[in-house]
Design an enzyme around this catalytic site. Structure first.
Site, PDB file in Angstrom:
ATOM      1  N   LYS A  13       0.729  -1.235   0.140  1.00 26.62           N
ATOM      2  CA  LYS A  13      -0.148  -0.129   0.138  1.00 26.62           C
ATOM      3  C   LYS A  13       0.692   1.129   0.072  1.00 26.62           C
ATOM      4  CE  LYS A  13      -2.124  -0.991   3.897  1.00 26.62           C
ATOM      5  NZ  LYS A  13      -1.551  -2.350   4.513  1.00 26.62           N
ATOM      6  N   ARG A  88      -9.004   0.763   9.417  1.00 29.66           N
ATOM      7  CA  ARG A  88      -8.495  -0.383   9.767  1.00 29.66           C
ATOM      8  C   ARG A  88      -9.596  -1.263  10.598  1.00 29.66           C
ATOM      9  NH1 ARG A  88      -2.669   0.323   9.322  1.00 29.66           N
ATOM     10  NH2 ARG A  88      -1.490  -1.737   9.727  1.00 29.66           N
TER      11      ARG A  88
HETATM   12  P1  ADP Z   1       1.425  -2.258   7.861  1.00 28.50           P
HETATM   13  O1  ADP Z   1       0.365  -1.904   6.725  1.00 28.50           O
HETATM   14  O2  ADP Z   1       2.624  -2.737   7.354  1.00 28.50           O
HETATM   15  O3  ADP Z   1       1.084  -3.289   8.916  1.00 28.50           O
HETATM   16  P2  ADP Z   1       1.665   0.328   9.020  1.00 28.50           P
HETATM   17  O4  ADP Z   1       2.634   1.194   8.908  1.00 28.50           O
HETATM   18  O5  ADP Z   1       0.177   0.677   8.222  1.00 28.50           O
HETATM   19  O6  ADP Z   1       1.881  -1.054   8.680  1.00 28.50           O
HETATM   20  O7  ADP Z   1       1.169   0.266  10.716  1.00 28.50           O
HETATM   21  C1  ADP Z   1       1.961  -0.045  11.688  1.00 28.50           C
HETATM   22  C2  ADP Z   1       1.286  -0.096  12.953  1.00 28.50           C
HETATM   23  O8  ADP Z   1       0.607   1.071  13.497  1.00 28.50           O
HETATM   24  C3  ADP Z   1      -0.182  -0.999  13.137  1.00 28.50           C
HETATM   25  O9  ADP Z   1       0.543  -2.483  13.240  1.00 28.50           O
HETATM   26  C4  ADP Z   1      -0.728  -0.478  14.207  1.00 28.50           C
HETATM   27  O10 ADP Z   1      -0.155  -0.913  15.476  1.00 28.50           O
HETATM   28  C5  ADP Z   1      -0.694   0.953  14.013  1.00 28.50           C
HETATM   29  N1  ADP Z   1      -1.683   1.577  13.018  1.00 28.50           N
HETATM   30  C6  ADP Z   1      -1.345   2.156  11.909  1.00 28.50           C
HETATM   31  N2  ADP Z   1      -2.578   2.526  11.323  1.00 28.50           N
HETATM   32  C7  ADP Z   1      -3.463   2.129  12.201  1.00 28.50           C
HETATM   33  C8  ADP Z   1      -4.889   2.223  12.419  1.00 28.50           C
HETATM   34  N3  ADP Z   1      -5.700   2.785  11.193  1.00 28.50           N
HETATM   35  N4  ADP Z   1      -5.773   1.851  13.406  1.00 28.50           N
HETATM   36  C9  ADP Z   1      -4.959   1.482  14.322  1.00 28.50           C
HETATM   37  N5  ADP Z   1      -3.666   1.053  14.516  1.00 28.50           N
HETATM   38  C10 ADP Z   1      -3.016   1.498  13.315  1.00 28.50           C
END
Ligand code: ADP
Length: 207
Positions: A13, A88
């Site tokens: 993404k 999410r």
């Molecule tokens: P990936 O898509 O590789 O899992 P991200 O960089 O999007 O990684 O997210 C890393 C971490 O940040 C997640 O595992 C979570 O702990 C937190 N996080 C990011 N976006 C959200 C969200 N929309 N809701 C809740 N936690 C989030």
């Protein structure tokens, strides 16, 4: 044009969002990047979420929704947004709809990058070795994948019921995936913004 890039962790993404930023002048809103930035600058928020992120769990809806709303207001003249890693949960998707509606916008397209679990594990193992991101360790990754399946996958019917969801093959190489993303956006009437109005649009007064 507001796009949600949807898919499991490590689906690609972020890579695709960055390409859309440079090609279409959209603004990438990655809650993961925002939370990592908060950690890096040692804010109270950063300290609060560090452990949760490293374990692979989701931070609270309240926190990420506030981060997104702040960015929507900080970028009022943007041509559009790419939401990457947000929403999410169903609660986040509903809050996003409300926040956009309040600002005279909506989600236009949701693009799902489909990648097999075994390919995700391979990608993460490689990234962990190369970059050492703490939540890429095998245990946390298992939790992230489980959370995706339990809390995030239920968003698929939410968006497909609204006719906004398109699925593309995320297993292909990055350029092929970018081409599929562009095809979806172009098919939905979101062609690349012309540098200058065409002869026909000037003649008929519409793009
Ligand atoms: P990936 O898509 O590789 O899992 P991200 O960089 O999007 O990684 O997210 C890393 C971490 O940040 C997640 O595992 C979570 O702990 C937190 N996080 C990011 N976006 C959200 C969200 N929309 N809701 C809740 N936690 C989030």
């Amino acid at each position: 044009m507001n796009i949600v890039l949807f898919g499991p962790p490590a689906a690609g993404k972020g890579t695709q969002a960055k390409r859309l930023v440079s090609e279409r002048g959209l603004i990438q809103l990655s809650t993961g990047d925002m939370l990592r930035a908060a950690r890096a600058s040692g804010t109270e928020l950063g300290t609060k979420v560090a452990g949760i992120m490293d374990r692979g769990d989701l931070v609270s809806d309240e926190i990420v929704i506030a981060l997104i709303e702040e960015q929507l207001d900080a970028n009022k003249t943007a041509a559009g947004f790419i939401f990457d890693g947000f929403p999410r949960t169903v609660a986040q998707a509903e809050a996003l709809d409300t926040a956009l509606t309040q600002r005279g916008m909506g989600v236009n397209n949701v693009i799902r990058l489909c990648v097999d679990d075994s390919a995700l594990v391979n990608r993460i193992t490689k990234r962990f070795a190369e970059e050492g991101r703490k939540d890429d360790n095998p245990e946390s990754f298992k939790t992230r994948l489980a959370n995706y399946n339990k809390q995030t996958a239920p968003l698929l019917p939410y968006y497909s019921a609204q006719g906004k969801l398109t699925e593309i093959d995320g297993m292909a190489d990055m350029d092929t995936v970018s081409k599929s993303v562009a095809d979806v956006l172009n098919a939905n009437g979101h062609g690349q913004a012309p540098k200058k109005a065409s002869f026909w649009s000037r003649l008929f007064g519409r793009a």
